[in-house]
Motif scaffolding. Structure first.
Motif, PDB file in Angstrom:
ATOM      1  N   TRP A 270      -1.643  -2.485   5.484  1.00  0.00           N
ATOM      2  CA  TRP A 270      -0.286  -2.864   5.867  1.00  0.00           C
ATOM      3  C   TRP A 270       0.168  -4.151   5.174  1.00  0.00           C
ATOM      4  O   TRP A 270       1.242  -4.164   4.541  1.00  0.00           O
ATOM      5  CB  TRP A 270      -0.208  -2.962   7.385  1.00  0.00           C
ATOM      6  CG  TRP A 270       1.129  -3.291   7.998  1.00  0.00           C
ATOM      7  CD1 TRP A 270       1.353  -4.190   9.002  1.00  0.00           C
ATOM      8  CD2 TRP A 270       2.412  -2.709   7.720  1.00  0.00           C
ATOM      9  NE1 TRP A 270       2.679  -4.208   9.366  1.00  0.00           N
ATOM     10  CE2 TRP A 270       3.354  -3.308   8.591  1.00  0.00           C
ATOM     11  CE3 TRP A 270       2.843  -1.736   6.814  1.00  0.00           C
ATOM     12  CZ2 TRP A 270       4.699  -2.970   8.580  1.00  0.00           C
ATOM     13  CZ3 TRP A 270       4.200  -1.412   6.801  1.00  0.00           C
ATOM     14  CH2 TRP A 270       5.102  -2.021   7.669  1.00  0.00           C
ATOM     15  N   PRO A 271      -0.593  -5.252   5.229  1.00  0.00           N
ATOM     16  CA  PRO A 271      -0.119  -6.441   4.512  1.00  0.00           C
ATOM     17  C   PRO A 271      -0.041  -6.235   3.003  1.00  0.00           C
ATOM     18  O   PRO A 271       0.836  -6.823   2.349  1.00  0.00           O
ATOM     19  CB  PRO A 271      -1.139  -7.526   4.889  1.00  0.00           C
ATOM     20  CG  PRO A 271      -2.281  -6.834   5.513  1.00  0.00           C
ATOM     21  CD  PRO A 271      -1.774  -5.547   6.045  1.00  0.00           C
ATOM     22  N   ALA A 272      -0.933  -5.388   2.446  1.00  0.00           N
ATOM     23  CA  ALA A 272      -0.845  -5.127   1.004  1.00  0.00           C
ATOM     24  C   ALA A 272       0.442  -4.368   0.668  1.00  0.00           C
ATOM     25  O   ALA A 272       1.125  -4.683  -0.315  1.00  0.00           O
ATOM     26  CB  ALA A 272      -2.067  -4.344   0.539  1.00  0.00           C
ATOM     27  N   PHE A 273       0.793  -3.363   1.481  1.00  0.00           N
ATOM     28  CA  PHE A 273       2.065  -2.651   1.280  1.00  0.00           C
ATOM     29  C   PHE A 273       3.230  -3.644   1.307  1.00  0.00           C
ATOM     30  O   PHE A 273       4.133  -3.596   0.470  1.00  0.00           O
ATOM     31  CB  PHE A 273       2.291  -1.610   2.371  1.00  0.00           C
ATOM     32  CG  PHE A 273       1.340  -0.450   2.389  1.00  0.00           C
ATOM     33  CD1 PHE A 273       0.698  -0.026   1.229  1.00  0.00           C
ATOM     34  CD2 PHE A 273       1.093   0.237   3.569  1.00  0.00           C
ATOM     35  CE1 PHE A 273      -0.184   1.060   1.243  1.00  0.00           C
ATOM     36  CE2 PHE A 273       0.224   1.320   3.608  1.00  0.00           C
ATOM     37  CZ  PHE A 273      -0.415   1.733   2.444  1.00  0.00           C
ATOM     38  N   LEU A 274       3.215  -4.525   2.321  1.00  0.00           N
ATOM     39  CA  LEU A 274       4.332  -5.451   2.484  1.00  0.00           C
ATOM     40  C   LEU A 274       4.394  -6.467   1.352  1.00  0.00           C
ATOM     41  O   LEU A 274       5.478  -6.812   0.864  1.00  0.00           O
ATOM     42  CB  LEU A 274       4.209  -6.167   3.837  1.00  0.00           C
ATOM     43  CG  LEU A 274       4.399  -5.273   5.068  1.00  0.00           C
ATOM     44  CD1 LEU A 274       3.995  -6.008   6.336  1.00  0.00           C
ATOM     45  CD2 LEU A 274       5.848  -4.806   5.174  1.00  0.00           C
ATOM     46  N   MET A 275       3.232  -6.966   0.937  1.00  0.00           N
ATOM     47  CA  MET A 275       3.217  -7.895  -0.204  1.00  0.00           C
ATOM     48  C   MET A 275       3.791  -7.227  -1.446  1.00  0.00           C
ATOM     49  O   MET A 275       4.611  -7.821  -2.170  1.00  0.00           O
ATOM     50  CB  MET A 275       1.777  -8.342  -0.485  1.00  0.00           C
ATOM     51  CG  MET A 275       1.203  -9.345   0.494  1.00  0.00           C
ATOM     52  SD  MET A 275      -0.539  -9.706   0.088  1.00  0.00           S
ATOM     53  CE  MET A 275      -0.896 -11.023   1.256  1.00  0.00           C
ATOM     54  N   ALA A 276       3.371  -5.983  -1.695  1.00  0.00           N
ATOM     55  CA  ALA A 276       3.849  -5.272  -2.881  1.00  0.00           C
ATOM     56  C   ALA A 276       5.355  -5.034  -2.821  1.00  0.00           C
ATOM     57  O   ALA A 276       6.042  -5.036  -3.854  1.00  0.00           O
ATOM     58  CB  ALA A 276       3.109  -3.951  -3.031  1.00  0.00           C
TER      59      ALA A 276
END
Length: 509
Positions: A270-276
């Motif tokens: 989830w945080p990786a999706f949001l960072m991207a």
């Protein structure tokens, strides 16, 4: 008012709700109620996760179309929220048109950012977990391979879109380092960090082997991986992709409550999706433990699934709410037993708190004509009771902000026990003859203590503590934490008290 956004995971609709669902949502409900009492503008979200191969298969097994199946099962989760007294402000379903729009908008944003690419997936997949696993994570028994969760896995090869998860490991670790409270409790944080340091692989985020899901934009042969779909619900509910929507002010979420089994998806994917996607990250993810039943792992095959609705029927709603957050440290695994629940009801609620209230309010009826005695200057003995009472909101808030719900309740019960010892020491039943002025002062202070106790316990047991505040003559409009600073008028009439908690017969161990 400052916005405060609280979420539960959205619950998978392949089966009816159980104690684990009630537990997660209860923690979120208590926090939501507490924050409202502090004056925050709260948005508390729960809902159901309705896509994926597992749901499609469950619908087939039930002889229903997927949409009819999820409509029926999703309603049972709404019913649970109502039965448990949850105060959620929103209920999201992943089959809603607004959610399709949010998922496809996020996908498009990720693709435009170069974060996803097309390829083929080949590897071990667990339908039950809706997750892929590396060979080093698998366990072999009787010649068959299983995921760490115990779910069987199968070898899958199919076209897929991929998310460049491997590119985000260092960024994630840097974020965890800069925000040490991002993942809690600390043991779970350490697990996530170790997993990332072992090396992240790119993530398959679409499937072609089934069709029950959100279609991939411009590639309708694919549906989105259920976790990309499911996690987006937290954005959908506040209006995404319309960042000017009224509720978008709640993003980023202040806390995601999850079970420990789905922490990886929330703390890595989830945080990786949001960072991207260049979107703000949630502020905190708290992973709680699992319940066992009388020492046994809970499973349908063992027939020991705990039905929260049955518990409510047998023990009452608020004793169940109290027990679930009092019995074990939130974040750790705990063992459930009916005997332990009954013991908490009889000892903590009926004996400790219930008797303190009944004794104090009955004495006001008999010795003060059922009216609230006048406030007077405090003696040294009075400070022994009232200073801890006054400190209680702050001490409870500190524990709740760490999600240490059991600790918050123990701090309350320290004052409950103090109240019982104080009333025994002051003997107000004797003072009417020997010192009636002092007797009324003691009764007023006991009332002050009860009001404080019932107020801080409202988020945990809203029904019974509402009854206690009714018996204390506290208007509904004066039940916030800040209202404790304003005493009730002298002479406020109090109705004769009735017992709030009734004991139960304990079951055999």
């Amino acid at each position: 008012m400052r916005p405060f956004y609280i979420t539960t995971p959205i619950y998978y609709v392949n089966d009816k709700p159980h104690i684990g669902h009630a537990y997660t949502s209860l923690a979120a409900d208590v926090l939501a109620r507490w924050k409202r009492m502090q004056g925050f503008d709260v948005f508390f979200l729960t809902g159901t996760d309705e896509h994926g191969q597992k749901v499609e298969k469950a619908a087939q097994d039930a002889g229903e179309e997927p949409q009819a199946f999820v409509d029926r099962v999703s309603q049972t989760f709404r019913d649970l929220a109502l039965a448990m007294g949850f105060s959620n402000d929103g209920f999201i379903r992943t089959t809603e048109p607004r959610h399709y729009a949010a998922c496809q908008a996020l996908w498009t944003r990720l693709r435009e950012a170069g974060a996803i690419y097309e390829g083929h997936y080949e590897g071990w997949y667990a339908v039950r977990d809706e997750a892929y696993y590396g060979p080093d994570e698998l366990v072999e028994r009787d010649g068959q391979k299983f995921a760490p969760s115990g779910a069987p896995v199968e070898w899958v090869r199919e076209p897929s879109w991929f998310f460049r998860l491997s590119a985000w490991g260092e960024r994630l670790l840097a974020h965890f380092d800069a925000n040490p409270e991002f993942i809690a409790p600390p043991s779970r944080r350490n697990e996530v960090i170790a997993f990332i340091k072992s090396g992240l692989q790119d993530l398959s985020i679409s499937r072609t082997s089934f069709s029950w899901g959100v279609p991939v934009p411009n590639d309708p042969a694919h549906v989105m991986y259920v976790w990309l779909d499911a996690l987006t619900n937290y954005l959908t509910a506040v209006g995404y992709p319309d960042e000017n929507a009224q509720d978008y002010r709640f993003w980023p979420a202040d806390i995601h409550f999850v079970g420990k089994d789905i922490l990886r998806f929330h703390a890595i994917y989830w945080p990786a999706f949001l960072m991207a996607a260049e979107l703000p990250l949630p502020k905190r993810i708290f992973a709680h433990g699992w319940w066992t039943n009388e020492g046994q792992k809970i499973s349908k095959s063992l027939g020991n699934v705990i039905d929260p609705l049955a518990l409510i029927e047998d023990y009452g709603l608020d004793p169940v709410r109290y027990f679930l957050l009092r019995e074990v440290s939130f974040g750790q695994d705990g063992d459930f037993s009916r005997r332990a629940l009954g013991g908490r009801l009889n000892s903590d609620l009926a004996n400790d708190l219930g008797n303190l209230a009944q004794r104090s309010l009955s004495l006001i009826q008999r010795n003060a004509e059922g009216k609230l005695p006048a406030l007077v200057a405090l003696t040294e003995a009075d400070h022994l009771l009232l200073d801890p009472v006054a400190a209680l909101p702050g001490r409870v808030a500190e524990a709740i902000d760490r999600q240490a719900f059991h600790e918050a309740l123990e701090r309350v019960w320290e004052v409950v026990r103090l109240g019982n010892s104080w009333i025994d020491a002051q003997k107000p039943w004797s003072l009417k003859k020997t010192d009636p002025v002092r007797g009324e002062a003691v009764l007023r202070h006991l009332h002050t203590a009860l009001r404080g106790l019932a107020t801080v316990l409202l988020p945990f047991m809203p029904g019974s503590m509402g009854m206690m505040l009714d018996q204390c003559g506290v208007p509904e409009a004066a039940r916030g934490l800040a209202d404790l600073a304003t005493p009730l008028p002298d002479g406020t009439p109090l109705a004769p008290p009735t017992p709030i908690f009734r004991k139960v017969e304990l079951t055999a161990a």
